[in-house]
Design an enzyme around this catalytic site. Structure first.
Site, PDB file in Angstrom:
ATOM      1  CG  HIS A  51     -11.277  -1.770   6.145  1.00  0.00           C
ATOM      2  ND1 HIS A  51     -12.253  -1.890   5.180  1.00  0.00           N
ATOM      3  CD2 HIS A  51     -10.180  -1.273   5.490  1.00  0.00           C
ATOM      4  CE1 HIS A  51     -11.766  -1.507   4.009  1.00  0.00           C
ATOM      5  NE2 HIS A  51     -10.528  -1.117   4.170  1.00  0.00           N
ATOM      6  CG  HIS A  72      -8.092   1.303   5.016  1.00  0.00           C
ATOM      7  ND1 HIS A  72      -7.723   0.229   4.259  1.00  0.00           N
ATOM      8  CD2 HIS A  72      -7.221   1.352   6.067  1.00  0.00           C
ATOM      9  CE1 HIS A  72      -6.669  -0.359   4.810  1.00  0.00           C
ATOM     10  NE2 HIS A  72      -6.354   0.305   5.911  1.00  0.00           N
ATOM     11  CG  ASP A 118     -11.139   3.554   0.607  1.00  0.00           C
ATOM     12  OD1 ASP A 118     -10.466   3.419   1.648  1.00  0.00           O
ATOM     13  OD2 ASP A 118     -11.177   2.672  -0.287  1.00  0.00           O
ATOM     14  CG  HIS A 119     -13.892   1.091   2.994  1.00  0.00           C
ATOM     15  ND1 HIS A 119     -14.602   0.141   2.307  1.00  0.00           N
ATOM     16  CD2 HIS A 119     -12.716   1.250   2.324  1.00  0.00           C
ATOM     17  CE1 HIS A 119     -13.884  -0.279   1.263  1.00  0.00           C
ATOM     18  NE2 HIS A 119     -12.742   0.382   1.252  1.00  0.00           N
ATOM     19  CG  HIS A 134      -7.218  -4.393   2.984  1.00  0.00           C
ATOM     20  ND1 HIS A 134      -6.410  -3.823   2.031  1.00  0.00           N
ATOM     21  CD2 HIS A 134      -8.097  -3.419   3.353  1.00  0.00           C
ATOM     22  CE1 HIS A 134      -6.793  -2.563   1.831  1.00  0.00           C
ATOM     23  NE2 HIS A 134      -7.802  -2.300   2.626  1.00  0.00           N
ATOM     24  CG  ASP A 194     -10.833  -2.320   0.471  1.00  0.00           C
ATOM     25  OD1 ASP A 194     -11.597  -2.329  -0.513  1.00  0.00           O
ATOM     26  OD2 ASP A 194     -10.432  -1.264   1.008  1.00  0.00           O
ATOM     27  CG  HIS A 204     -11.666  -0.237  -4.233  1.00  0.00           C
ATOM     28  ND1 HIS A 204     -12.613   0.728  -3.956  1.00  0.00           N
ATOM     29  CD2 HIS A 204     -11.080  -0.513  -3.029  1.00  0.00           C
ATOM     30  CE1 HIS A 204     -12.597   1.027  -2.658  1.00  0.00           C
ATOM     31  NE2 HIS A 204     -11.675   0.278  -2.073  1.00  0.00           N
TER      32      HIS A 204
HETATM   33  C1  5PN Z   1      -7.695   4.237  -1.700  1.00  0.00           C
HETATM   34  C2  5PN Z   1      -6.644   4.070  -0.663  1.00  0.00           C
HETATM   35  N1  5PN Z   1      -5.609   4.883  -0.677  1.00  0.00           N
HETATM   36  C3  5PN Z   1      -4.649   4.805   0.270  1.00  0.00           C
HETATM   37  C4  5PN Z   1      -4.752   3.844   1.239  1.00  0.00           C
HETATM   38  C5  5PN Z   1      -3.891   3.533   2.308  1.00  0.00           C
HETATM   39  O1  5PN Z   1      -2.855   4.090   2.637  1.00  0.00           O
HETATM   40  O2  5PN Z   1      -4.405   2.483   2.999  1.00  0.00           O
HETATM   41  C6  5PN Z   1      -5.640   2.085   2.375  1.00  0.00           C
HETATM   42  C7  5PN Z   1      -5.786   2.999   1.264  1.00  0.00           C
HETATM   43  C8  5PN Z   1      -6.773   3.105   0.305  1.00  0.00           C
HETATM   44  O3  5PN Z   1      -7.828   2.280   0.316  1.00  0.00           O
HETATM   45 ZN    ZN Z   2      -9.027  -0.648   2.727  1.00  0.00          ZN
HETATM   46 ZN    ZN Z   3     -11.102   0.447  -0.013  1.00  0.00          ZN
END
Ligand code: 5PN
Ligand code: ZN
Ligand code: ZN
Length: 268
Positions: free
Chosen positions: A96, A98, A100-101, A185, A207, A252
């Site tokens: 996805h 987000h 962090d990905h 998610h 996630d 995580h």
């Molecule tokens: C780590 C993290 N911080 C904030 C958000 C968010 O607003 O949607 C996904 C997300 C995260 O994975």
């Molecule tokens: Zn996510």
């Molecule tokens: Zn994540």
């Protein structure tokens, strides 16, 4: 042909409040959690699932998540530990979008890219509560343009080299490598099931379940588009892992991550 191997690329860590990790359950307080990407070495090619977060992006947009990321935890740094460079990766898949990905997608203009067909439209036009999640738009010229954020694009990122093949439902990426559709998610979230010739399969929740406790209690993160779909996706992941006798890997979960193989150690 060599057997399938999985390397986990350590991408550093971030901080969230416990009520964000465990929606409506907590306990509250700072939780530091790992971020990592999944490199699959397979007879059909090198597949990278997710690309972690970009340190500068987080410091600019979400500094309250207190990123810690050393050089060997950047995508080029983690690949270098394995004697690899970004150009050695054939296919990038995003579970996805987000931040962090997808923060390291910018290093892969040459690679084939795959995601759920609903994720790019969602990144282009997120719900109001999704803006922070879909805040790193450096992975897609189309999304950056739609959100008026072309400044995020690295020079050389074009529509042509940031285009994705859109998929839906459960899809076999390669023999024994299955993307498992787990919406909730995010609108087009994917989990990952990998089978090996000689070892137990691995089920990466990604996630759909941040931690082991999340899956055990069916408690999803506070970030989601459809919490009912999210619970059903957790049940789907649990059942698939049971049916395949798969080892569950969480996205995580710091306590579990400490025992995961990273760097030059691998699964397979
Ligand atoms: C780590 C993290 N911080 C904030 C958000 C968010 O607003 O949607 C996904 C997300 C995260 O994975
Ligand atoms: Zn996510
Ligand atoms: Zn994540």
């Amino acid at each position: 042909m060599s057997d399938t191997k999985i390397y986990l690329l350590d991408g550093g860590s971030l901080v969230l409040d416990g009520y964000h990790v465990f929606w409506n359950r907590g306990p509250g307080g700072e939780v530091r959690f790992p971020v990592y990407s999944i490199l699959i070495e397979h007879a059909e090619g090198r597949f990278l699932i997710d690309t972690g977060y970009d340190y500068d992006h987080v410091m600019k947009v979400l500094p309250f998540e207190k990123p810690i990321q050393e050089k060997h935890q950047t995508i080029p740094g983690a690949l270098a530990l394995l004697g690899l460079e970004p150009k050695d990766i054939d296919v990038v898949v995003n579970s996805h979008f987000h931040f962090d990905h997808c923060g390291g997608n910018k290093y892969f203009p040459h690679a084939k890219k795959i995601c759920h067909r609903s994720e790019i439209p969602q990144a282009c036009n997120p719900q109001p509560f999704e803006h922070l999640g879909y805040s790193d738009l450096s992975f897609s010229a189309e999304a950056a343009e739609a959100r008026g954020a072309t400044a995020q694009l690295l020079e050389g990122t074009t529509r042509a080299n940031s285009t994705f093949e859109g998929i839906e439902g459960d899809v076999d990426l390669a023999k024994g490598v299955r993307l498992v559709s787990t919406p909730g998610h995010s609108i087009g979230h994917y989990s990952l099931l990998v089978e090996f010739p000689k070892r137990q399969p691995m089920m990466f929740t990604i996630d759909a379940a941040y931690t082991q406790k999340s899956l055990e209690t069916l408690c999803q993160a506070a970030f989601h588009i459809d919490p009912v779909a999210g619970v059903n996706s957790m049940r789907k992941v649990k059942k698939l892992a049971e049916d395949h006798g798969a080892e569950l890997m969480y996205s995580h979960d710091m306590e579990n991550f400490r025992s995961y193989k990273t760097g030059t150690q691998f699964y397979g």
